[in-house]
Write a protein that holds these residues in place. Structure first.
Motif, PDB file in Angstrom:
ATOM      1  N   ILE A 113       0.845  -1.200   0.000  1.00 54.63           N
ATOM      2  CA  ILE A 113       0.000   0.000   0.000  1.00 54.63           C
ATOM      3  C   ILE A 113       0.878   1.246   0.000  1.00 54.63           C
ATOM      4  CG2 ILE A 113      -1.653   1.348   1.371  1.00 54.63           C
ATOM      5  CD1 ILE A 113      -2.904  -1.322   2.262  1.00 54.63           C
ATOM      6  N   ASP A 114       1.944   1.218   0.789  1.00 55.53           N
ATOM      7  CA  ASP A 114       2.867   2.362   0.835  1.00 55.53           C
ATOM      8  C   ASP A 114       3.542   2.583  -0.517  1.00 55.53           C
ATOM      9  OD1 ASP A 114       2.322   2.923   3.463  1.00 55.53           O
ATOM     10  OD2 ASP A 114       4.043   1.834   4.266  1.00 55.53           O
ATOM     11  N   VAL A 115       3.866   1.495  -1.220  1.00 56.32           N
ATOM     12  CA  VAL A 115       4.503   1.624  -2.533  1.00 56.32           C
ATOM     13  C   VAL A 115       3.616   2.420  -3.481  1.00 56.32           C
ATOM     14  CG1 VAL A 115       5.167   0.312  -4.602  1.00 56.32           C
ATOM     15  CG2 VAL A 115       5.924  -0.448  -2.346  1.00 56.32           C
ATOM     16  N   PHE A 116       2.306   2.278  -3.340  1.00 52.89           N
ATOM     17  CA  PHE A 116       1.370   2.983  -4.223  1.00 52.89           C
ATOM     18  C   PHE A 116       0.876   4.301  -3.605  1.00 52.89           C
ATOM     19  CE2 PHE A 116       1.393  -1.093  -6.245  1.00 52.89           C
ATOM     20  CZ  PHE A 116       1.171  -0.811  -7.587  1.00 52.89           C
ATOM     21  N   ASP A 117       1.633   4.841  -2.690  1.00 50.31           N
ATOM     22  CA  ASP A 117       1.313   6.144  -2.090  1.00 50.31           C
ATOM     23  C   ASP A 117       2.155   7.204  -2.796  1.00 50.31           C
ATOM     24  OD1 ASP A 117       0.927   8.412  -0.584  1.00 50.31           O
ATOM     25  OD2 ASP A 117       1.138   7.396   1.356  1.00 50.31           O
ATOM     26  N   ALA A 118       1.507   8.051  -3.581  1.00 51.03           N
ATOM     27  CA  ALA A 118       2.210   9.036  -4.413  1.00 51.03           C
ATOM     28  C   ALA A 118       3.019  10.041  -3.592  1.00 51.03           C
ATOM     29  CB  ALA A 118       1.212   9.780  -5.302  1.00 51.03           C
TER      30      ALA A 118
END
Length: 480
Positions: A359-364
């Motif tokens: 989820i963090d990886v997909f946090d812009a």
């Protein structure tokens, strides 16, 4: 007669390179040799120019020709010259010559040393910036046992002459530190960069050995390298020895697992075992040419405030006891880890993550510093056929299982996530153990702190015993 070398309180806070050299040269007891291969005789040059060198330098040499080098130090099995093994041979050989040729009867007060380096500076095409091994073998009292400090450097300057000058300065700092800072290795480490900018040269491995450094744990020294900004990542093997990242990763398939490991749990090991099996099967890679890396980031170590060295060592010892190679890095974002690995290998790569990590990886918001934002980061992260192996997460309250199929990312990231998911870049870890999917390190840590029973069963075999025997992570044998 024992001679102890005094500290340097009377000297300026950061003495000039010339003053450092003079202090060594004017000490009538320090006496040794210089053997420098590959970048000229840049260190000893400082000692010749400063004055008083005749009382310090027994010999200075550069066996630049490979045949001459082989005749002096022997032929390496792998035919390489810029290696730790070669450096150690140089130090041993040159020190043996000093002891054979200098009479202790005539020179009872001499403190012997040998400084050596074997390096390759930037190539003509400027494709490879160069690297090298640097070390010193030295006494601190006459006829005392010898100590060694050995380090590996990577050059970042784009000019061979500048690299040579930087190497010469580093060499002086090392020799000066060995004699006048040996009682405080952490400070010695910092002083290696006196009069050197950190963007000029990188120290990515260092090891202290000998009676003077009996109490030094080289894993803590590795941690200092990252804390001090001297390198972005360091590694140590299952035996707890610092190892050169390039040697560990070179041309290897790499599977990396990031976590706090505070402490390492059954879930961590299940993630490792099941993802490794999938990684090898899917990529048809040779397991012997595959390296699994357990990574702890510096930001994770700082999660509770300032870095607690005992806490760090507790995590390191537990992972090593399980036979794992550990990496400490300064990489907050995953794409930087992939970039780092790509410096050493072009083979297959995989990242093992929990749901929250993905989820963090997909946090812009993590990529605002990049001009291309999240797309630039993902271009670096998935530039090859890298895959993310996702470990399902069980909600302890509802029992609901989160996988790649029902994982929720920010609404603006949904389509991007779908793109990577349905192109096979994100895969669920199969055959995981559902009975342990609700174990979290932070909950185990709380149980240990609170003296709650049952935490031992949540950890791999033997780990609870280690925690108890060393009273780690807040475990108090008296309270229990």
């Amino acid at each position: 007669m024992a001679i102890t070398i005094l500290g340097d309180k009377e000297f300026e806070k950061v003495p000039s390179i010339k003053n450092k050299v003079l202090r060594v040269n004017l000490n009538e007891n320090i006496y040794g040799t210089f053997a420098e291969i590959g970048a000229g005789q840049e260190t000893v040059r400082h000692f010749f120019r400063a004055g008083g060198a005749s009382g310090t330098i027994a010999k200075a040499m550069s066996a630049y020709d490979k045949d001459f080098s082989d005749a002096i130090y022997g032929i390496e099995d792998d035919g390489r010259y810029v290696t730790e093994k070669r450096l150690k041979k140089m130090l041993t050989h040159e020190m043996q010559l000093i002891e054979d040729r200098i009479s202790r009867y005539k020179e009872p007060n001499k403190i012997f040393f040998t400084y050596a380096n074997t390096v390759a500076t930037i190539d003509f095409a400027k494709k490879y910036k160069g690297h090298g091994w640097v070390g010193i073998k030295f006494q601190i009292t006459p006829e005392g046992e010898f100590n060694e400090i050995i380090l590996h450097v990577r050059f970042h300057e784009n000019d061979a002459r500048l690299q040579q000058l930087t190497l010469g300065t580093l060499g002086v700092n090392l020799i000066y530190g060995a004699f006048y800072k040996h009682d405080n290795p952490k400070h010695l480490l910092k002083y290696l960069y006196d009069h050197i900018d950190k963007d000029q040269i990188e120290i990515d491995t260092i090891n202290f050995s000998g009676p003077q450094f009996e109490g030094v744990d080289n894993r803590l020294m590795s941690l200092q390298l990252v804390r001090n900004g001297m390198t972005e990542a360091v590694m140590f093997d299952p035996n707890g020895n610092n190892v050169l990242p390039a040697a560990v990763l070179y041309k290897k398939n790499i599977l990396a697992l990031r976590g706090s490991f505070r402490p390492v749990t059954k879930v961590n090991m299940d993630m490792y075992e099941k993802s490794l099996a999938m990684f090898i099967d899917a990529n048809r890679v040779n397991e012997k040419k595959t390296k699994v890396i357990f990574e702890i980031t510096l930001s994770n170590l700082r999660a509770e405030g300032e870095i607690d060295e005992e806490d760090f060592m507790a995590r390191a010892r537990l992972l090593c006891s399980l036979g794992q190679t550990v990496m400490i890095s300064n990489f907050k974002e995953y794409y930087k880890v992939v970039e780092y690995f790509s410096n050493y290998t072009k083979e297959r790569m995989g990242l093992v993550m929990g749901v929250n990590n993905l989820i963090d990886v997909f946090d812009a918001t993590y990529y605002r510093h990049l001009s291309g934002g999240i797309l630039e980061a993902f271009g670096k992260l998935f530039f090859k056929d890298l895959k993310v192996y996702l470990y399902p997460m069980k909600n302890p309250k509802t029992g609901e299982l989160t996988t790649s199929e029902n994982l929720k990312v920010h609404p603006r990231m949904k389509e991007l996530y779908k793109f990577f998911k349905y192109n096979g870049k994100v895969v669920d870890i199969e055959n995981y153990d559902p009975s342990i999917s609700g174990i979290f390190s932070r909950e185990v840590l709380r149980m240990i702190h609170d003296g709650e029973e049952g935490w031992e069963e949540l950890l791999p075999e033997g780990i609870a015993e280690m925690i108890k025997s060393r009273e780690q992570f807040g475990y108090d044998s008296v309270t229990y």
